[in-house]
Every structure is written in C-alpha cells, then in structure tokens.
Scaffold this motif. Structure first.
Motif, PDB file in Angstrom:
ATOM      1  N   CYS A 138       0.793  -1.109  -0.018  1.00  0.00           N
ATOM      2  CA  CYS A 138       0.076  -0.077  -0.060  1.00  0.00           C
ATOM      3  C   CYS A 138       0.742   1.174   0.056  1.00  0.00           C
ATOM      4  O   CYS A 138       1.946   1.084   0.303  1.00  0.00           O
ATOM      5  CB  CYS A 138      -1.183  -0.108   1.337  1.00  0.00           C
ATOM      6  SG  CYS A 138      -0.267   0.099   2.770  1.00  0.00           S
ATOM      7  N   GLU A 139       0.309   2.344  -0.288  1.00  0.00           N
ATOM      8  CA  GLU A 139       0.853   3.615  -0.241  1.00  0.00           C
ATOM      9  C   GLU A 139       0.086   4.812   0.530  1.00  0.00           C
ATOM     10  O   GLU A 139      -0.953   4.785   1.035  1.00  0.00           O
ATOM     11  CB  GLU A 139       0.970   4.143  -1.867  1.00  0.00           C
ATOM     12  CG  GLU A 139       1.486   3.267  -2.561  1.00  0.00           C
ATOM     13  CD  GLU A 139       1.271   3.596  -4.114  1.00  0.00           C
ATOM     14  OE1 GLU A 139       0.500   4.589  -4.488  1.00  0.00           O
ATOM     15  OE2 GLU A 139       1.641   2.615  -5.228  1.00  0.00           O
ATOM     16  N   PRO A 140       1.155   5.787   1.054  1.00  0.00           N
ATOM     17  CA  PRO A 140       0.744   6.681   2.102  1.00  0.00           C
ATOM     18  C   PRO A 140      -0.157   7.727   1.585  1.00  0.00           C
ATOM     19  O   PRO A 140       0.536   9.030   1.489  1.00  0.00           O
ATOM     20  CB  PRO A 140       1.991   7.134   2.669  1.00  0.00           C
ATOM     21  CG  PRO A 140       2.942   7.087   1.436  1.00  0.00           C
ATOM     22  CD  PRO A 140       2.438   5.948   0.809  1.00  0.00           C
ATOM     23  N   VAL A 141      -1.282   7.474   1.156  1.00  0.00           N
ATOM     24  CA  VAL A 141      -2.230   8.600   0.350  1.00  0.00           C
ATOM     25  C   VAL A 141      -2.491   9.783   1.267  1.00  0.00           C
ATOM     26  O   VAL A 141      -2.978  10.804   0.885  1.00  0.00           O
ATOM     27  CB  VAL A 141      -3.434   7.947  -0.278  1.00  0.00           C
ATOM     28  CG1 VAL A 141      -3.027   7.119  -1.487  1.00  0.00           C
ATOM     29  CG2 VAL A 141      -4.093   7.218   0.833  1.00  0.00           C
ATOM     30  N   GLY A 142      -2.580   9.420   2.459  1.00  0.00           N
ATOM     31  CA  GLY A 142      -3.027  10.511   3.448  1.00  0.00           C
ATOM     32  C   GLY A 142      -1.909  11.353   4.086  1.00  0.00           C
ATOM     33  O   GLY A 142      -2.145  12.045   5.039  1.00  0.00           O
ATOM     34  N   TYR A 143      -0.560  10.940   3.740  1.00  0.00           N
ATOM     35  CA  TYR A 143       0.468  11.545   4.285  1.00  0.00           C
ATOM     36  C   TYR A 143       1.169  12.345   3.088  1.00  0.00           C
ATOM     37  O   TYR A 143       2.560  11.575   2.759  1.00  0.00           O
ATOM     38  CB  TYR A 143       1.549  10.930   5.118  1.00  0.00           C
ATOM     39  CG  TYR A 143       0.625   9.983   6.170  1.00  0.00           C
ATOM     40  CD1 TYR A 143       0.403  10.661   7.345  1.00  0.00           C
ATOM     41  CD2 TYR A 143      -0.012   8.821   5.640  1.00  0.00           C
ATOM     42  CE1 TYR A 143      -0.196   9.848   8.479  1.00  0.00           C
ATOM     43  CE2 TYR A 143      -0.773   8.290   6.632  1.00  0.00           C
ATOM     44  CZ  TYR A 143      -0.844   8.769   7.993  1.00  0.00           C
ATOM     45  OH  TYR A 143      -1.570   8.197   9.040  1.00  0.00           O
ATOM     46  N   PRO A 144       1.011  13.463   2.537  1.00  0.00           N
ATOM     47  CA  PRO A 144       1.692  14.230   1.260  1.00  0.00           C
ATOM     48  C   PRO A 144       3.383  14.381   1.712  1.00  0.00           C
ATOM     49  O   PRO A 144       4.014  14.373   0.628  1.00  0.00           O
ATOM     50  CB  PRO A 144       1.060  15.698   1.248  1.00  0.00           C
ATOM     51  CG  PRO A 144       0.387  15.719   2.300  1.00  0.00           C
ATOM     52  CD  PRO A 144      -0.006  14.572   2.924  1.00  0.00           C
ATOM     53  N   ARG A 145       3.563  14.526   3.035  1.00  0.00           N
ATOM     54  CA  ARG A 145       5.027  14.670   3.401  1.00  0.00           C
ATOM     55  C   ARG A 145       5.772  13.433   3.634  1.00  0.00           C
ATOM     56  O   ARG A 145       7.027  13.479   4.316  1.00  0.00           O
ATOM     57  CB  ARG A 145       5.003  15.683   4.463  1.00  0.00           C
ATOM     58  CG  ARG A 145       4.601  17.114   4.103  1.00  0.00           C
ATOM     59  CD  ARG A 145       4.923  17.956   5.425  1.00  0.00           C
ATOM     60  NE  ARG A 145       4.472  19.347   5.156  1.00  0.00           N
ATOM     61  CZ  ARG A 145       4.548  20.393   5.982  1.00  0.00           C
ATOM     62  NH1 ARG A 145       5.155  20.141   7.345  1.00  0.00           N
ATOM     63  NH2 ARG A 145       3.997  21.710   5.710  1.00  0.00           N
ATOM     64  N   SER A 146       5.213  12.310   3.700  1.00  0.00           N
ATOM     65  CA  SER A 146       5.667  11.195   3.857  1.00  0.00           C
ATOM     66  C   SER A 146       7.091  10.742   3.146  1.00  0.00           C
ATOM     67  O   SER A 146       7.213  10.951   1.848  1.00  0.00           O
ATOM     68  CB  SER A 146       4.855   9.915   3.845  1.00  0.00           C
ATOM     69  OG  SER A 146       5.473   8.652   4.008  1.00  0.00           O
ATOM     70  N   PRO A 147       8.119  10.380   3.846  1.00  0.00           N
ATOM     71  CA  PRO A 147       9.376   9.994   3.182  1.00  0.00           C
ATOM     72  C   PRO A 147       9.203   8.613   2.571  1.00  0.00           C
ATOM     73  O   PRO A 147      10.067   8.118   2.087  1.00  0.00           O
ATOM     74  CB  PRO A 147      10.320  10.102   4.235  1.00  0.00           C
ATOM     75  CG  PRO A 147       9.843   9.960   5.680  1.00  0.00           C
ATOM     76  CD  PRO A 147       8.302  10.380   5.195  1.00  0.00           C
ATOM     77  N   VAL A 148       8.024   7.966   2.948  1.00  0.00           N
ATOM     78  CA  VAL A 148       7.901   6.490   2.629  1.00  0.00           C
ATOM     79  C   VAL A 148       7.083   6.313   1.377  1.00  0.00           C
ATOM     80  O   VAL A 148       6.076   7.237   1.175  1.00  0.00           O
ATOM     81  CB  VAL A 148       7.269   5.798   3.779  1.00  0.00           C
ATOM     82  CG1 VAL A 148       7.047   4.115   3.236  1.00  0.00           C
ATOM     83  CG2 VAL A 148       8.072   5.746   4.917  1.00  0.00           C
ATOM     84  N   SER A 149       7.305   5.615   0.454  1.00  0.00           N
ATOM     85  CA  SER A 149       6.628   5.564  -1.105  1.00  0.00           C
ATOM     86  C   SER A 149       5.864   4.377  -0.923  1.00  0.00           C
ATOM     87  O   SER A 149       4.690   4.322  -1.596  1.00  0.00           O
ATOM     88  CB  SER A 149       7.522   5.419  -2.227  1.00  0.00           C
ATOM     89  OG  SER A 149       8.345   4.296  -1.901  1.00  0.00           O
TER      90      SER A 149
END
Length: 463
Positions: free
Chosen positions: A341-352
């Motif tokens: 899955c991908e961090p759609v709720g975290y625009p600043r996430s350093p994780v892809s």
C-alpha cells in the motif's frame, strides 16, 4: 513409501489461482471449517506445502541453519530483506518444524471470539466510508473481520483493527541500537501499551468511547537522557482519520500535540523505527491506499516458537560474534499473503510504499519492508510471534494469558534493520525492564488511567 501429490510449484499455482478468483484461505479446505471444528491445519494445506525439504529440493531440512553458504536454495522462501541479511551481514536462522495447530497461532480469547463469530454466521464488511462494520452495519465487535482475506484492503483491515489480538496489552520492551560496524550505540527500556476501545473480544465499548478504536502509549523509562518521555496516540474508529498524537518531553515539562509527520521520524535517538512501522499497519489503513495483494506463496517465517530458548527475562540468545542479530527460528508457512500500500494520507511522507508478508492463517504480519521516495528498500520491521511456552528450569515453562488458564500468545522479538546505513534496532518482549513490566492479566481501568490520557503522560514524566 509416501507418494507426494503435489510438486514444489503446485502451491504457487494453486494459491495464485485462488487469489485471482477471490478464494478463501486454504487449499484443501477453507480455514473457516478448520477453525469451526478445531481441525489440524493439514486439512487445509497438504503436508508438501509444510515441507522445507520439498520446497528446497532436499537442500534444506528441519534443524539446519540458513547461512550465506546455503541461502540461495531458500531465496524464494524468504523476503528480500532477510535474504540480504543472511547473505551479506552474516546472519543465520535455524529451521524448526512447522506449526499445524491453528490455535497456536492466536491467543485463546481471540480465537474463541472468532469461533463465536463463525458459529453465528457473523463477518465483517466495509461501509460507505471504507470502515469495517458487522452485518447489521454496526461497529465491529472483535476477532478478525475477514477470516480469509480475499483482497488487499481486507488484509490491511485485519492487521489494523486489533494489533496484539487482545483487548489490552502492555509490553516491557528492551532495545539495543547498533551501528553499521556492529557496535552498540544506544540502549533503552520502554513500556508499550495498547487498549482497545472497540473491536474487542467481549464486544463491548470501553467506557463508552464509541468514536475510538484504540489508545496506544509508549513510555520511555531508561536511558537517563530520555527517561519520562512518552507519547499517546488516540485512534478514531474512522480509519480515514489520522490519530491524534500527544507527547510529554521532560525538558519542556508539558504535554504537546505533534503533527502527523512525526509518525515518520524516530521517537528517540538511534532508533531505526517510526510510529508508522509497528504491526505493519502502524497507521489507520484508510490513510494508506492502493492496497493490493501482489503474491501468495509458501515462505519461511518466524510465525511460532522463539520463546523456549529465552532466559528468565524472556531475552533471546544473541548470535555469537554478530550482536546485531538474535538467534532465531523460522518455519514453513504454507500460505503467505504479500501485500502493498501507499501513504495517500501523508503528502510529506518520506515513505513511498510498504510491502508486508502476512501469514494468511491469522493475518499476522511477520515482515514489513519500508521503501523510500525513490522506491529503494529502506528498512524491514521483522516480528516474531508464538505461544509463551517452553524453556525455564525444567523446559516446561508456560506463561498464562489473560484468562489465567491458556498459554499467552504474543510477539517475542522485533528487529528493525536499516538497509541504507546497515544499522539495527534489536528489541524483545521482556518480562521486566527498568521501570517496566509485561502483564497479560491486566486491570483495564488501571491501564487507562496510568498510560492512556494526557494527564497520565504528565504523571509518568514527573515520576
């Protein structure tokens, strides 16, 4: 002479076929039937899928160690992180006999809650907002909502709804942080607390908090420079909402609220893990998106065992001449769901993205690989699970669960390996630490008042 019914590729073909069709877990029989009648797991999966000898064409056997010399024969049975650690970091892993009793993969109360659900024909579904509800459209009441998850969203919901598979958990955790050269840099003790407000095995709502699903606290009691630091995460039942995160920092002597990006930063110096990492679904599953299952196959996992060799404080043995790693045991799991899955709720996430390797028999994540924004492997959050049985003075030690009758089941160790700088945070589920203690029989009101409010954070920090 035993004639094998299936060649080593049968499982992959059959499981992929079932995945494409949205089939239930189990090859010979659905897991629901195994659980309902307390049958042996060999009724659901043929013994060929439990055989490491078959899966490695006779090159690896139970009792052998996986090392750099033979790991190529088991590469297809390991996640890429574990393979790399064995090949390039000198790690070794012992192969143990597989678990074929489904009860041993759950704590008893959670297992019985699932059996009750099956007997009542009760299962989970998603409402219009993507949250899990029961058949009547009410908040989910406990046990896995999807006993045999058939898509990515269902497996992530299973992982997120109840992390520790109990209504209340409090773990004493000891942590050692090692540098690339294997030198010890930091050492910590902390208490990790989980209290389910809903999705409980008793189907109740704790203290009427019907808008929440869980409260989770981490309190650092040692070393001296972080003593008194604590964080409280309040999870809404609505999995679209980012949890409210509060923290007490002794130098400021007050509780403050932290932004969402704190979930992607170390809480303490030296740690290789973030709040997003524990239990793989460390954030509400709907704040991540594009959930998908990418593979299903047999694999080697730390899905049981790893307790009998621990000492009186439940500490595993450290690998000789390689202190970054515990001595660990893996076993064949016949059905592993590989999901992303991908961090759609975290625009600043350093994780892809996250890639998780979950045991299809209980939806427990044994490995979670975290990738950076460039799509490169960053870190692996490896968890081991099992019943707290074995070891002790007579070899028959049993730690009892919340019911006071059956063996406790929980995680035993976690290792978080940073592939980009070769650092390791190595932890274990301890009986006691400096100012901490693990409990399975818990007064939930005491737990709430001691750890799960902002006032509790202040009291802990000033103690």
């Amino acid at each position: 002479m035993h004639i094998r019914k299936y060649d080593m590729n049968f499982s992959r073909r059959q499981l992929l076929k079932g995945m494409a069709a949205g089939a239930a877990a189990g090859v010979l029989m659905p897991l629901e039937k195994v659980m309902a009648k307390d049958l042996n797991l060999l009724k659901a999966y043929p013994d060929e899928l439990y055989s490491v000898e078959d899966q490695t064409k006779g090159q690896i056997s139970v009792g052998d160690y996986l090392t750099a010399d033979n790991v190529e024969h088991a590469k297809h049975l390991l996640d890429p992180s574990i393979y790399d650690q064995i090949l390039n970091e000198g790690r070794r892993i012992k192969i143990r006999a597989p678990t074929t009793d489904l009860r041993q993969l759950f704590n008893n109360s959670y297992y019985e809650a699932m059996k009750r659900n099956l007997a009542e024909g009760r299962s989970g579904k998603f409402d219009s907002n993507g949250n899990v509800v029961d058949d009547a459209g009410k908040a989910w009441g406990g046990g896995l909502p999807f006993t045999s998850p058939k898509n990515g969203k269902e497996i992530w919901a299973n992982m997120a709804m109840s992390w520790g598979r109990a209504d209340a958990n409090t773990y004493a955790i000891r942590q050692w942080d090692y540098g690339a050269d294997g030198g010890l840099e930091y050492e910590y003790d902390f208490q990790w607390v989980e209290l389910q407000m809903q999705a409980r095995t008793d189907r109740k709502v704790f203290r009427g908090y019907d808008n929440e699903i869980r409260r989770q606290c981490v309190y650092f009691s040692n070393s001296q420079d972080v003593r008194g630091t604590s964080f409280l995460s309040n999870w809404a039942y609505d999995q679209n909402k980012i949890p409210d995160l509060y923290g007490y920092l002794p130098e400021f002597r007050r509780v403050r609220q932290f932004p969402a990006n704190q979930r992607f930063e170390p809480l303490i110096p030296g740690a290789t893990w973030f709040l997003t990492d524990p239990w793989a679904a460390g954030d509400p599953y709907l704040t991540w998106g594009n959930h998908k299952i990418t593979d299903r196959k047999p694999m080697l996992l730390a899905c049981n065992g790893n307790f009998g060799s621990t000492d009186d404080n439940w500490e595993p043995v450290t690998q000789a001449n390689n202190p970054k790693f515990w001595e660990t045991e893996y076993e064949m799991c016949p059905d592993v769901i590989v999901t992303e899955c991908e961090p759609v709720g975290y625009p600043r996430s350093p994780v892809s993205k996250k890639q998780v390797f979950a045991d299809a028999r209980n939806s427990v994540p044994c490995g979670c690989m975290r990738y950076d924004r460039q799509g490169k492997l960053w870190a692996n959050f490896e968890m081991a699970f099992g019943q707290f049985v074995g070891g002790g003075a007579d070899g028959n030690r049993v730690v009892l669960s919340a019911d006071g009758k059956t063996p406790a089941w929980s995680w035993t160790y976690v290792m978080i390996y940073d592939h980009q700088n070769k650092r390791m945070s190595k932890t274990h589920h301890a009986k006691k630490g400096v100012g901490t203690e693990s409990l399975f029989q818990i007064d939930e009101d005491w737990l709430f008042e001691t750890y799960c409010t902002q006032q509790a954070l202040q009291s802990l920090g000033r103690a």
